[in-house]
Design an enzyme around this catalytic site. Structure first.
Site, short mmCIF file in Angstrom:
data_model
loop_
_atom_site.label_atom_id
_atom_site.label_comp_id
_atom_site.label_asym_id
_atom_site.label_seq_id
_atom_site.Cartn_x
_atom_site.Cartn_y
_atom_site.Cartn_z
N CYS A 10 -1.63 -2.97 15.00
CA CYS A 10 -1.36 -2.69 13.59
C CYS A 10 -1.93 -3.79 12.70
CB CYS A 10 0.15 -2.57 13.37
SG CYS A 10 0.61 -2.53 11.63
N CYS B 20 3.07 -5.92 15.97
CA CYS B 20 2.51 -4.88 16.83
C CYS B 20 1.00 -5.09 16.91
CB CYS B 20 2.84 -3.50 16.28
SG CYS B 20 4.63 -3.25 16.10
N CYS C 49 3.18 8.28 2.00
CA CYS C 49 3.55 7.23 2.96
C CYS C 49 3.83 5.96 2.15
CB CYS C 49 2.39 7.03 3.93
SG CYS C 49 2.70 5.72 5.10
N GLU D 123 0.82 -1.21 0.00
CA GLU D 123 0.00 0.00 0.00
C GLU D 123 0.85 1.26 0.00
OE1 GLU D 123 -3.54 -2.02 2.64
OE2 GLU D 123 -2.53 -0.25 3.38
N CYS E 298 5.06 -7.98 7.43
CA CYS E 298 6.00 -7.51 8.44
C CYS E 298 6.35 -8.67 9.36
CB CYS E 298 5.34 -6.38 9.25
SG CYS E 298 6.50 -5.52 10.33
N CYS F 72 -3.25 1.30 7.89
CA CYS F 72 -2.29 0.57 7.08
C CYS F 72 -2.59 -0.93 7.04
CB CYS F 72 -0.91 0.81 7.66
SG CYS F 72 0.35 0.01 6.74
S1 SF4 Z 1 3.54 -1.05 13.25
FE1 SF4 Z 1 2.90 -2.72 11.85
S2 SF4 Z 1 4.15 -2.49 10.01
FE2 SF4 Z 1 5.14 -1.27 11.67
S3 SF4 Z 1 6.62 -2.67 12.59
FE3 SF4 Z 1 4.73 -2.92 13.79
S4 SF4 Z 1 3.64 -4.65 12.78
FE4 SF4 Z 1 5.24 -3.94 11.35
#
Ligand code: SF4
Length: 396
Positions: free
Chosen positions: A143, A140, A129, A116, A136, A371
């Site tokens: 996220c 997190c 962005c 994205e 990933c 995101c």
């Molecule tokens: S916020 Fe989301 S994209 Fe960024 S490091 Fe953490 S899991 Fe990965």
């Protein structure tokens, strides 16, 4: 204020197309690497440096994708280039435009993977962005991208290609010879999309060098911000080898809470991170480090949290500003957005302590700007289309 686009969200789907085989893509190569491949494919060594400069400008300054347009190169040489090389950037799969002007793209890279890209117009700037990884490795918990496992790192060409794609869409390539236009629609880059950029350091660095190159995309290093969840050993390298501004996904003021929200904290805890930020060679009052802080109801949004956050920053004497981010809820997310009153009270405590504490405007709510959301929604839509087709097949 940027004019609001009177466009309702729309999804444009383009047919799947695999990259053409055989040709070397010049996008994303360092100048040295480009020189090397040109020589390997027939450019005389003595001319190679000059040719790199010329081709580089056509690609990154003027946005050309066809060697035939490179009019300061001899016709025969252009044909020779076309035989061996290509200028390829990620392909737009879908584009959505919010009523507030935010544009969200899903782009396809080699192997059919998708990432994205979001463009956010503001009064005095336009920020893009961009993503650095497909998925990933980190998880997190607030996220949405964290729910998608890592597929691969993006190449330098795929990272800078996102910027080129956006300039195409904004129709912002300058015309050779025309007076320089200082008002850029795309004036800033943030590495805040999918992925942890410091886990793809070299590729991100090479791409950002092109973004900052005076014959490339020509953005000042102060207009590029790299956001990390806190990969401590790579933080000093970011200053030395890229030199851009730094943002930290901080999000919690105790290790217990940060361990859950940003699990990399179990490896490098709050003190280790703060020490690395205090040592960040580029940090100064004119180049402050941004602390990103997502506001989660009853998780990290108390007055005590605000006071603790200030204590942390003061203890390490870090030139900082704190960006408060109202949580963008996604389907199945385990958290809720803090109330506006709570966010304002939190911001006020930080402001009273002498730190800037802007509250990020929620943008593109109508186009799933959290995101990772667009990718999932598109995958769901594809699946259901497949189901429909399968059902139709069964009936016929
Ligand atoms: S916020 Fe989301 S994209 Fe960024 S490091 Fe953490 S899991 Fe990965």
């Amino acid at each position: 204020m940027t004019a609001k686009a009177p466009i309702t969200p729309d999804i444009l789907t383009v047919p799947r197309k695999e990259p053409e085989g055989g040709k070397i893509n010049l996008v994303g190569l360092t100048r040295d690497k480009m020189r090397e491949v040109l020589i390997e494919h027939g450019t005389p060594e003595k001319q190679a440096k000059m040719r790199v400069g010329q081709i580089w400008q056509w690609i990154y300054q003027w946005g050309k994708r066809d060697f035939a347009d490179m009019t300061n190169l001899a016709k025969a040489y252009r044909a020779q280039l076309d035989e061996h090389f290509e200028i390829r950037i990620p392909e737009v799969v879908s584009k959505q435009v919010s009523t507030d002007g935010t544009r969200k793209y899903l782009v396809r890279i080699a192997g059919g993977h998708e990432v994205e890209v979001v463009y956010i117009p503001e009064e005095d700037r336009g920020t893009l962005c961009i993503s650095s990884q497909v998925g990933c490795t980190l998880t997190c918990s607030f996220c949405h991208t964290g729910t998608q496992k890592l597929v691969r790192n993006l190449t330098p060409g795929e990272v800078i290609g996102q910027v080129m794609m956006a300039r195409d869409d904004l129709e912002e390539w300058p015309i050779p010879g025309a007076p320089k236009d200082e008002t850029r629609l795309l004036s800033n880059i943030v590495l805040m999309g999918m992925g942890e950029p410091l886990y793809n350091f070299e590729n991100v660095r090479d791409a950002m060098k092109i973004a900052m190159d005076p014959e490339g995309i020509q953005l000042s290093r102060r207009r590029i911000t790299l956001s990390t969840s806190g990969v401590v050993p790579e933080i000093a390298r970011t200053a030395q080898e890229i030199g851009c501004l730094l943002a930290i996904s901080f999000h919690a003021t105790t290790n217990d809470v940060r361990d859950v929200l940003v699990p990399i904290n179990k490896r490098w805890n709050i003190d280790a991170l703060l020490q690395a930020l205090a040592d960040y060679p580029k940090a100064s009052n004119s180049e402050r480090i941004t602390f990103e802080y997502v506001m989660l109801k009853d998780v990290n949004d108390s007055d005590e949290d605000a006071h603790r956050l200030i204590e942390h920053i003061k203890r390490y004497n870090i030139p900082a500003k704190i960006n408060l981010i109202p949580f963008n809820e996604w389907p199945g997310s385990p958290y809720q957005r803090s109330s506006n009153n709570r966010i304002r009270a939190f911001a006020n405590i930080i402001y009273q302590a002498g730190y800037a504490s802007p509250i990020r405007k929620t943008r593109g709510d109508d186009i799933m700007a959290a995101c990772g959301q667009l990718k999932s929604a598109t995958e769901r839509a594809r699946k259901s289309r497949k189901q429909i087709e399968a059902e139709a097949g069964l009936k016929s």
